[in-house]
Design an enzyme around this catalytic site. Structure first.
Site, PDB file in Angstrom:
ATOM      1  N   ASP A  12       0.831  -1.211   0.000  1.00  0.00           N
ATOM      2  CA  ASP A  12       0.000   0.000   0.000  1.00  0.00           C
ATOM      3  C   ASP A  12       0.868   1.265   0.000  1.00  0.00           C
ATOM      4  O   ASP A  12       1.993   1.259   0.496  1.00  0.00           O
ATOM      5  CB  ASP A  12      -0.907  -0.027   1.241  1.00  0.00           C
ATOM      6  CG  ASP A  12      -2.078   0.930   1.117  1.00  0.00           C
ATOM      7  OD1 ASP A  12      -2.363   1.407  -0.001  1.00  0.00           O
ATOM      8  OD2 ASP A  12      -2.716   1.210   2.159  1.00  0.00           O
ATOM      9  N   HIS A  29       2.528   3.541  -8.961  1.00  0.00           N
ATOM     10  CA  HIS A  29       2.299   2.123  -9.280  1.00  0.00           C
ATOM     11  C   HIS A  29       3.479   1.558 -10.081  1.00  0.00           C
ATOM     12  O   HIS A  29       3.898   0.422  -9.865  1.00  0.00           O
ATOM     13  CB  HIS A  29       0.992   1.946 -10.058  1.00  0.00           C
ATOM     14  CG  HIS A  29      -0.234   2.354  -9.278  1.00  0.00           C
ATOM     15  ND1 HIS A  29      -0.459   1.929  -7.988  1.00  0.00           N
ATOM     16  CD2 HIS A  29      -1.297   3.152  -9.599  1.00  0.00           C
ATOM     17  CE1 HIS A  29      -1.611   2.443  -7.551  1.00  0.00           C
ATOM     18  NE2 HIS A  29      -2.131   3.196  -8.506  1.00  0.00           N
ATOM     19  N   TRP A  61     -11.930  -1.864  -7.847  1.00  0.00           N
ATOM     20  CA  TRP A  61     -12.675  -1.591  -9.088  1.00  0.00           C
ATOM     21  C   TRP A  61     -13.420  -0.259  -9.012  1.00  0.00           C
ATOM     22  O   TRP A  61     -13.812   0.296 -10.029  1.00  0.00           O
ATOM     23  CB  TRP A  61     -13.687  -2.717  -9.367  1.00  0.00           C
ATOM     24  CG  TRP A  61     -13.073  -4.021  -9.782  1.00  0.00           C
ATOM     25  CD1 TRP A  61     -13.094  -5.188  -9.074  1.00  0.00           C
ATOM     26  CD2 TRP A  61     -12.379  -4.309 -11.011  1.00  0.00           C
ATOM     27  NE1 TRP A  61     -12.443  -6.187  -9.773  1.00  0.00           N
ATOM     28  CE2 TRP A  61     -11.997  -5.668 -10.962  1.00  0.00           C
ATOM     29  CE3 TRP A  61     -12.035  -3.556 -12.131  1.00  0.00           C
ATOM     30  CZ2 TRP A  61     -11.293  -6.297 -11.995  1.00  0.00           C
ATOM     31  CZ3 TRP A  61     -11.330  -4.182 -13.155  1.00  0.00           C
ATOM     32  CH2 TRP A  61     -10.969  -5.533 -13.086  1.00  0.00           C
ATOM     33  N   LEU A 123      10.132 -20.726  -4.959  1.00  0.00           N
ATOM     34  CA  LEU A 123       9.120 -19.887  -4.310  1.00  0.00           C
ATOM     35  C   LEU A 123       7.781 -19.934  -5.060  1.00  0.00           C
ATOM     36  O   LEU A 123       7.754 -19.826  -6.288  1.00  0.00           O
ATOM     37  CB  LEU A 123       9.635 -18.437  -4.310  1.00  0.00           C
ATOM     38  CG  LEU A 123       8.673 -17.341  -3.850  1.00  0.00           C
ATOM     39  CD1 LEU A 123       8.565 -17.321  -2.333  1.00  0.00           C
ATOM     40  CD2 LEU A 123       9.130 -15.968  -4.331  1.00  0.00           C
TER      41      LEU A 123
END
Ligand code: IPE
Ligand code: IPE
Ligand code: MG
Length: 234
Positions: A12, A29, A61, A123
């Site tokens: 975040d 972003h 959304w 992983l």
């Protein structure tokens, strides 16, 4: 040192990181994707077995169309460039969430990445996309009900273990450590069932600024925790 087997991260603060710099949210972003690459590499190198990243929530959304579209473009770009690294590091790729809602092209890329990495032994990297925990639980309940209806399942068979197998995270152990960046201290509809006994770690820095040192601090903190699971420590 005790290393968590499964780390889940609520990535975040991309928007605020950009805002602070006078940049558009999408720049945050973009920078956030770079952090994803580094954290994936670090976890893989350390020998963490599972890493689950909250990349886009069912509630996201509601954001403006331009932001949603930019995020989908970034995701498409990430998926089409990451395969060589996943090959090299033997990373197995998975997704959780309501994929029906994602653009067709993204879904195709996701399926392709899942298929090409299915036999990797390193992983397990799980991206939570169009993911909401309440939505996941409801989809699981609907699937259980369908199996009860058709006789595949009997009421007495329903256990925590069986129900876990109906969730998107089937086969993935519960997270040992949850990290949330950006200083927010909430779960935001992430893995509500799976986090029942997870250790929580909140870090004030924004996701684009999260780095190897920050991750190490979280791991050091985790190593000091005494996990009792309701019992008495020996
Ligand atoms: C996290 O950063 C990324 C997504 C939710 C897609 P945000 O976009 O939530 O950034 P802030 O919280 O607004 O700063
Ligand atoms: C949670 O962050 C979702 C992701 C990181 C993908 P949000 O920014 O959407 O959460 P809230 O709105 O602050 O709770
Ligand atoms: Mg946010």
């Amino acid at each position: 040192m005790v290393l968590p087997k499964h780390i889940a991260i609520i990535m975040d603060g991309n928007g605020r990181w950009a805002q602070e710099k006078g940049l558009p949210r999408i720049a945050g972003h973009q920078q956030g994707v770079k952090t994803v690459r580094k954290v994936v590499e670090q976890c893989s190198a350390l020998g963490v077995r599972f890493l689950t990243l909250y990349a886009f929530s069912s509630e996201n959304w509601q954001r403006p169309d331009v932001e949603v579209e930019s995020l989908m473009t970034l995701l498409g770009h990430y998926l089409s460039t990451e395969l060589p690294l996943m090959e090299e590091q033997q990373i197995r790729f998975r997704v959780i969430g309501d994929l029906e809602k994602l653009p067709q092209q993204i879904r195709a890329l996701l399926m392709q990445t899942i298929d090409s990495t299915a036999d990797h032994a390193g992983l397990t990297l799980t991206l939570a996309l169009s993911y909401g925990s309440r939505d996941e639980i409801l989809r699981a309940i609907t699937a259980v009900a369908a199996d009860l209806d058709c006789g595949k399942l009997k009421k007495g068979q329903i256990s925590e273990q069986l129900f876990s197998g109906y969730l998107d995270t089937a086969g993935i152990p519960d997270p040992d450590l949850l990290i949330r960046t950006s200083g927010e201290m909430r779960i935001s509809n992430f893995l509500l069932w799976q986090l029942a006994y997870t250790e929580l770690y909140f870090c004030p820095c924004f996701w684009p600024d999260f780095d190897a040192q920050q991750l190490q601090l979280a791991l050091d903190d985790y190593a000091t925790r005494c996990r009792r699971f309701g019992a008495i420590s020996s």
